[in-house]
Write a protein that holds these residues in place. Structure first.
Motif, PDB file in Angstrom:
ATOM      1  N   LEU A   1       0.834  -1.201   0.000  1.00 59.81           N
ATOM      2  CA  LEU A   1       0.000   0.000   0.000  1.00 59.81           C
ATOM      3  C   LEU A   1       0.868   1.250   0.000  1.00 59.81           C
ATOM      4  O   LEU A   1       0.580   2.219  -0.714  1.00 59.81           O
TER       5      LEU A   1
ATOM      6  N   GLY B   1       0.523   1.703  -3.850  1.00 59.15           N
ATOM      7  CA  GLY B   1      -0.778   2.355  -3.853  1.00 59.15           C
ATOM      8  C   GLY B   1      -1.934   1.416  -3.571  1.00 59.15           C
ATOM      9  O   GLY B   1      -1.794   0.191  -3.467  1.00 59.15           O
ATOM     10  N   LEU B   2      -3.124   2.022  -3.448  1.00 59.03           N
ATOM     11  CA  LEU B   2      -4.326   1.301  -3.034  1.00 59.03           C
ATOM     12  C   LEU B   2      -4.727   0.231  -4.036  1.00 59.03           C
ATOM     13  O   LEU B   2      -5.077  -0.885  -3.665  1.00 59.03           O
TER      14      LEU B   2
ATOM     15  N   GLU C   1      -6.832   5.863   2.535  1.00 59.96           N
ATOM     16  CA  GLU C   1      -6.399   4.647   1.846  1.00 59.96           C
ATOM     17  C   GLU C   1      -6.199   3.506   2.830  1.00 59.96           C
ATOM     18  O   GLU C   1      -6.550   2.352   2.548  1.00 59.96           O
TER      19      GLU C   1
ATOM     20  N   TYR D   1      -8.175  -0.052   2.853  1.00 61.41           N
ATOM     21  CA  TYR D   1      -7.432  -1.306   2.804  1.00 61.41           C
ATOM     22  C   TYR D   1      -7.796  -2.198   3.987  1.00 61.41           C
ATOM     23  O   TYR D   1      -8.059  -3.402   3.813  1.00 61.41           O
TER      24      TYR D   1
ATOM     25  N   GLU E   1      -6.888  13.604  -1.260  1.00 56.93           N
ATOM     26  CA  GLU E   1      -5.602  14.083  -0.762  1.00 56.93           C
ATOM     27  C   GLU E   1      -5.494  15.570  -1.045  1.00 56.93           C
ATOM     28  O   GLU E   1      -5.777  16.026  -2.173  1.00 56.93           O
TER      29      GLU E   1
END
Length: 327
Positions: free
Chosen positions: A195, A199-200, A234, A238, A324
């Motif tokens: 992650l 990234g997601l 994020e 997750y 963000e």
């Protein structure tokens, strides 16, 4: 301050006093102006008139007092059903007469409690993530390294060992190699390095792939591109996906599951995990409450639909304001 605290009670007392005074004054006026008279002693024919008058006065008084105290009934109902995990359940502050200040104070108290719970949950979850990271590093750096050293040592031993011991040493090697893989998987679950690094989208893909590879549940995925999200958002996405898929594998009895990520109207990001298992998820289990707390941290909505025998659908809706921040 003390005077202000007693003002709602004083206002309510004045309202009830005025209501009763008006009702009795109206009754007195009606009796004074009407042709009806009362003898002394009271005649039998006059008793029905007095009874009807008393009944009318009591009925009028009851209706007026009940209307004045109606906000207290609504307030009691809210007290009974309030849940700080499901926020923004409030009473309307207008139309409550002299009890408006009580309603306003109660709503403000709920605001403070929700803020304090969110703050406490944020600190607790941050400490939890830090502890997970520490354990993951220890698993990777210490136990993982120790297992790797043992594996290399066994390889050298097997190369020099007699032929009759080769098969047994190879079996031991495979057992250590499997343990090393399990340690690495646990470390990845505790600390989602993918992650942070990729990234997601990649992290959710890895979650679905890992569960499919266990062979117990086949996971399909449909992951749309989402706008840049804050790091804590994020992480919540997750963790809720991870908890949901873990529950699917351990408790649902499902054979298939679906993981979807989409952007809908108003820029909301929706994460959904569905399965074809037995359903009947308990809303107040520890795992579910943990997901509710994580959703509350980022102002998201968590919905759970799990009829018995009909599978489970968990939906997390993140508001479009959770993007963000841009420089």
């Amino acid at each position: 301050m003390k005077e202000h605290a007693h003002s709602p009670a004083q206002a309510l007392f004045r309202r009830l006093f005025v209501i009763n005074a008006l009702v009795f004054a109206a009754g007195t006026l009606v009796l004074a102006l009407s042709p009806a008279t009362v003898s002394s002693p009271v005649l039998l024919a006059e008793i029905p008139v007095l009874a009807i008058g008393l009944a009318l006065i009591l009925a009028a008084n009851a209706l007026l007092v009940r209307a004045s105290l109606a906000p207290l009934t609504a307030l009691t109902s809210l007290m009974q059903r309030v849940d700080l995990l499901h926020n923004r359940d409030r009473l309307r502050e207008d139309g409550n007469g002299d009890l408006a200040s009580v309603v306003t104070t109660f709503n403000q108290m709920l605001d403070r409690l929700e803020e304090e719970r969110a703050s406490a949950s944020a600190h607790a979850l941050a400490a939890q993530e830090a502890e997970r990271g520490r354990i993951a590093r220890e698993l990777h750096d210490e136990i993982g390294q120790s297992l790797t050293v043992a594996l290399l040592g066994l390889k050298r031993t097997r190369d020099r060992a007699p032929a009759e011991l080769t098969a047994e040493l190879e079996h031991t090697q495979e057992a250590i190699r499997a343990s090393l893989d399990e340690v690495r998987q646990v470390a990845r679950r505790l600390r989602p390095g993918v992650l942070e690094d990729l990234g997601l989208h990649s992290a959710l893909t890895a979650l679905a792939t890992d569960l499919s590879q266990t062979g117990s549940v086949h996971v399909t995925r449909s992951l749309a591109s989402v706008p840049p999200l804050a790091a804590d958002v994020e992480l919540v996405l997750y963790r809720i996906a991870q908890e949901s898929l873990t529950n699917v594998a351990r408790h649902s009895g499902a054979t298939t599951a679906a993981l979807t990520l989409a952007v809908v109207e108003d820029g909301e990001v929706v994460l959904r995990v569905t399965d074809d298992g037995r359903g009947g998820v308990r809303e107040h289990g520890a795992g579910i409450r943990g997901m509710h707390e994580r959703a509350l941290l980022i102002g998201a909505r968590l919905g759970i639909h799990s009829p018995p025998g009909g599978g489970t659908r968990i939906t997390l809706t993140v508001p479009g304001t959770a993007k963000e921040p841009t420089a």
